[in-house]
Write a protein that holds these residues in place. Structure first.
Motif: not given
Length: 135
Positions: A86-110
């Motif tokens: 059970r013991f191993s040195r694993d690598l975790v690959v993470v893809a992440a997306y932080q929203p941009n600052p607020p915009g005017t459109d209601k469909s923005t990720v923020w």
């Protein structure tokens, strides 16, 4: 979340599952994909995503080199082969997306993320929430 395993690659995709796409478009901004390819794809051990289902991140854990547990005096622990493996040195690959600052459109990720947090009765700023939750 979608997980795809095929010869030569392993893929985990995450997107906002809390909000329906707008009727006028099938487009929904945001989301992430974590992919590993070729010779390491068979070593994929586990996968996951942002627990809020906002699609802020997706990850794949790749099993690394297995090793035995050692005692404080560098002796190999007497353990069954099953528990030692059970013991191993694993690598975790993470893809992440932080929203941009607020915009005017209601469909923005923020705006999507702010709407989700408000529906939960939480007044969180989406960019700050991203950093706190990912850490």
């Amino acid at each position: 979340m979608q997980q795809v395993t095929s010869k030569g690659y392993y893929l985990v995709a995450a997107h906002n599952e809390n909000q329906a796409r707008p009727m006028a478009s099938c487009l929904q901004h945001g989301g992430c994909v974590a992919t590993i390819l070729n010779s390491v794809a068979h070593r994929a051990k586990s996968f996951g995503r942002d627990p809020t289902k906002l699609g802020r991140w997706a990850y794949v854990r790749i099993q690394g080199k297995k090793f035995a547990m050692l005692t404080s005096d560098n002796q190999v622990c007497e353990a069954s082969d099953a528990s030692r493996s059970r013991f191993s040195r694993d690598l975790v690959v993470v893809a992440a997306y932080q929203p941009n600052p607020p915009g005017t459109d209601k469909s923005t990720v923020w705006a999507q993320h702010r709407s989700f947090f408000r529906s939960q009765g939480r007044q969180r700023e989406p960019r700050e929430a991203f950093m706190v939750d990912l850490l």
